[in-house]
Design a protein around this motif. Structure first.
Motif, PDB file in Angstrom:
ATOM      1  N   GLU A  20       0.843  -1.195   0.000  1.00  5.71           N
ATOM      2  CA  GLU A  20       0.000   0.000   0.000  1.00  5.71           C
ATOM      3  C   GLU A  20       0.878   1.245   0.000  1.00  5.71           C
ATOM      4  OE1 GLU A  20      -3.892   0.181   2.188  1.00  5.71           O
ATOM      5  OE2 GLU A  20      -2.979  -1.521   3.230  1.00  5.71           O
ATOM      6  N   THR A  21       0.448   2.255  -0.737  1.00  3.32           N
ATOM      7  CA  THR A  21       1.153   3.528  -0.768  1.00  3.32           C
ATOM      8  C   THR A  21       0.517   4.438   0.271  1.00  3.32           C
ATOM      9  OG1 THR A  21       1.644   3.268  -3.117  1.00  3.32           O
ATOM     10  CG2 THR A  21       1.800   5.497  -2.214  1.00  3.32           C
ATOM     11  N   VAL A  22       1.355   4.952   1.165  1.00  3.68           N
ATOM     12  CA  VAL A  22       0.865   5.736   2.293  1.00  3.68           C
ATOM     13  C   VAL A  22       1.750   6.957   2.514  1.00  3.68           C
ATOM     14  CG1 VAL A  22      -0.107   3.694   3.448  1.00  3.68           C
ATOM     15  CG2 VAL A  22       2.231   4.425   3.977  1.00  3.68           C
ATOM     16  N   ALA A  23       1.255   7.852   3.363  1.00  2.00           N
ATOM     17  CA  ALA A  23       2.045   8.982   3.847  1.00  2.00           C
ATOM     18  C   ALA A  23       1.969   8.971   5.358  1.00  2.00           C
ATOM     19  CB  ALA A  23       1.501  10.292   3.288  1.00  2.00           C
ATOM     20  N   GLY A  24       2.994   9.492   6.000  1.00  2.00           N
ATOM     21  CA  GLY A  24       2.994   9.515   7.451  1.00  2.00           C
ATOM     22  C   GLY A  24       4.265  10.118   7.999  1.00  2.00           C
ATOM     23  N   THR A  25       4.605   9.706   9.210  1.00  2.00           N
ATOM     24  CA  THR A  25       5.810  10.217   9.862  1.00  2.00           C
ATOM     25  C   THR A  25       6.573   9.085  10.543  1.00  2.00           C
ATOM     26  OG1 THR A  25       4.618  10.668  11.931  1.00  2.00           O
ATOM     27  CG2 THR A  25       4.810  12.491  10.353  1.00  2.00           C
ATOM     28  N   GLN A  66       8.603  -0.360   2.570  1.00  2.00           N
ATOM     29  CA  GLN A  66       9.803   0.477   2.611  1.00  2.00           C
ATOM     30  C   GLN A  66       9.856   1.335   3.873  1.00  2.00           C
ATOM     31  OE1 GLN A  66      11.707  -1.091   0.111  1.00  2.00           O
ATOM     32  NE2 GLN A  66      12.508   0.965  -0.065  1.00  2.00           N
ATOM     33  N   LEU A  67       8.708   1.884   4.262  1.00  2.00           N
ATOM     34  CA  LEU A  67       8.672   2.757   5.435  1.00  2.00           C
ATOM     35  C   LEU A  67       8.902   1.968   6.723  1.00  2.00           C
ATOM     36  CD1 LEU A  67       5.721   5.097   4.413  1.00  2.00           C
ATOM     37  CD2 LEU A  67       8.178   5.313   3.908  1.00  2.00           C
ATOM     38  N   ARG A  68       8.335   0.775   6.802  1.00  2.00           N
ATOM     39  CA  ARG A  68       8.593  -0.099   7.967  1.00  2.00           C
ATOM     40  C   ARG A  68      10.074  -0.455   8.046  1.00  2.00           C
ATOM     41  NH1 ARG A  68       4.027  -4.467   6.929  1.00  2.00           N
ATOM     42  NH2 ARG A  68       2.220  -3.354   7.706  1.00  2.00           N
ATOM     43  N   GLU A  69      10.642  -0.768   6.890  1.00  2.00           N
ATOM     44  CA  GLU A  69      12.064  -1.131   6.841  1.00  2.00           C
ATOM     45  C   GLU A  69      12.926   0.030   7.351  1.00  2.00           C
ATOM     46  OE1 GLU A  69      14.691  -1.181   3.052  1.00  2.00           O
ATOM     47  OE2 GLU A  69      13.906  -3.234   3.296  1.00  2.00           O
ATOM     48  N   LEU A  70      12.626   1.245   6.902  1.00  2.00           N
ATOM     49  CA  LEU A  70      13.373   2.416   7.349  1.00  2.00           C
ATOM     50  C   LEU A  70      13.232   2.601   8.859  1.00  2.00           C
ATOM     51  CD1 LEU A  70      15.008   4.999   7.011  1.00  2.00           C
ATOM     52  CD2 LEU A  70      12.887   6.144   6.273  1.00  2.00           C
ATOM     53  N   GLU A 120      13.792  13.870  16.063  1.00  2.00           N
ATOM     54  CA  GLU A 120      13.766  14.091  14.631  1.00  2.00           C
ATOM     55  C   GLU A 120      12.473  13.507  14.075  1.00  2.00           C
ATOM     56  OE1 GLU A 120      17.606  14.148  12.911  1.00  2.00           O
ATOM     57  OE2 GLU A 120      16.873  13.249  11.067  1.00  2.00           O
ATOM     58  N   ILE A 121      11.851  14.263  13.196  1.00  2.00           N
ATOM     59  CA  ILE A 121      10.605  13.835  12.564  1.00  2.00           C
ATOM     60  C   ILE A 121      10.843  13.758  11.065  1.00  2.00           C
ATOM     61  CG2 ILE A 121       8.163  14.371  12.161  1.00  2.00           C
ATOM     62  CD1 ILE A 121       8.404  16.157  14.747  1.00  2.00           C
ATOM     63  N   LEU A 122      10.583  12.589  10.509  1.00  2.00           N
ATOM     64  CA  LEU A 122      10.685  12.388   9.069  1.00  2.00           C
ATOM     65  C   LEU A 122       9.275  12.319   8.506  1.00  2.00           C
ATOM     66  CD1 LEU A 122      13.296   9.458   8.954  1.00  2.00           C
ATOM     67  CD2 LEU A 122      13.738  11.919   9.107  1.00  2.00           C
ATOM     68  N   VAL A 123       8.965  13.163   7.558  1.00  2.00           N
ATOM     69  CA  VAL A 123       7.697  13.062   6.843  1.00  2.00           C
ATOM     70  C   VAL A 123       7.973  12.156   5.658  1.00  2.00           C
ATOM     71  CG1 VAL A 123       5.874  14.299   5.619  1.00  2.00           C
ATOM     72  CG2 VAL A 123       7.008  15.372   7.577  1.00  2.00           C
ATOM     73  N   VAL A 124       7.202  11.075   5.572  1.00  2.00           N
ATOM     74  CA  VAL A 124       7.493  10.029   4.592  1.00  2.00           C
ATOM     75  C   VAL A 124       6.272   9.714   3.728  1.00  2.00           C
ATOM     76  CG1 VAL A 124       9.330   8.956   5.962  1.00  2.00           C
ATOM     77  CG2 VAL A 124       6.974   8.244   6.326  1.00  2.00           C
ATOM     78  N   ILE A 166      10.099  12.971   2.509  1.00  2.00           N
ATOM     79  CA  ILE A 166       9.660  14.228   1.901  1.00  2.00           C
ATOM     80  C   ILE A 166      10.305  15.419   2.608  1.00  2.00           C
ATOM     81  CG2 ILE A 166       7.657  15.707   1.471  1.00  2.00           C
ATOM     82  CD1 ILE A 166       5.987  13.089   1.511  1.00  2.00           C
ATOM     83  N   SER A 167      10.378  15.337   3.938  1.00  2.00           N
ATOM     84  CA  SER A 167      10.883  16.452   4.727  1.00  2.00           C
ATOM     85  C   SER A 167      11.354  15.931   6.078  1.00  2.00           C
ATOM     86  CB  SER A 167       9.775  17.491   4.928  1.00  2.00           C
ATOM     87  OG  SER A 167      10.243  18.600   5.653  1.00  2.00           O
ATOM     88  N   THR A 168      12.201  16.710   6.734  1.00  2.00           N
ATOM     89  CA  THR A 168      12.652  16.356   8.077  1.00  2.00           C
ATOM     90  C   THR A 168      12.609  17.587   8.970  1.00  2.00           C
ATOM     91  OG1 THR A 168      14.991  16.826   7.654  1.00  2.00           O
ATOM     92  CG2 THR A 168      14.234  14.582   7.211  1.00  2.00           C
TER      93      THR A 168
END
Length: 150
Positions: A56-61, A113-117, A103-107, A89-91
């Motif tokens: 699934e393609t998602v956005a989050g932090t 991929q996001l779980r892996e990171l 630190e907050i990563l906007v992803v 996208i942003s930090t």
């Protein structure tokens, strides 16, 4: 849920003490009734990254707290983030005190991929907290597939 979705009634059984605690909580949060609170809890549960399909393609932090004095950790985190530059996208970097940073990563990307990171960050020595929170499911399109030639 859209305004056109029909509402379905169903019953829930809970111990008296649990429902009293729940009522206090939702009153403090400003809910008018239990149904609104339960709908929000359900939406939140459905957006939990653990409940989502890996593709699934998602956005989050991804929120992390770490000791910036830990040996080479800031460099390691920067290198790791460069490896995921398509997903980040942003930090935002905040100095909590002399030793700790938030630190907050906007992803945005595939859940896998996001779980892996997030997991690669969490296991680094000096990282005390790293949490992925999914806030949006992109059901319209795959953002990686767009051509951004200029």
């Amino acid at each position: 849920m859209t305004e056109k979705d029909p509402l379905v009634r169903f019953g829930i059984s809970m111990p008296q003490s649990l429902i009293e605690q729940f009522d206090k909580l939702i009153a403090m949060q400003g809910y008018d009734n239990r149904s609104e609170a339960i709908r929000d809890l359900t939406r939140k549960a459905l957006l939990a990254s653990s409940a989502m399909q890996p593709d699934e393609t998602v956005a989050g932090t991804i929120v992390m707290v770490y000791d910036h004095h830990a040996s080479d950790l800031p460099i390691t985190l920067t290198e790791l983030q460069h490896g995921y530059h398509h997903e980040i996208i942003s930090t935002m970097h905040i100095h909590l005190n002399h030793q700790q940073c938030l630190e907050i990563l906007v992803v945005r990307g595939k859940v896998r991929q996001l779980r892996e990171l997030q997991q690669r960050i969490q296991v680094l020595k000096g990282v005390s907290y790293a949490e992925l929170s999914v806030t949006h499911v992109d059901e319209q399109h795959d953002w990686h597939a767009h051509d951004h030639s200029h």
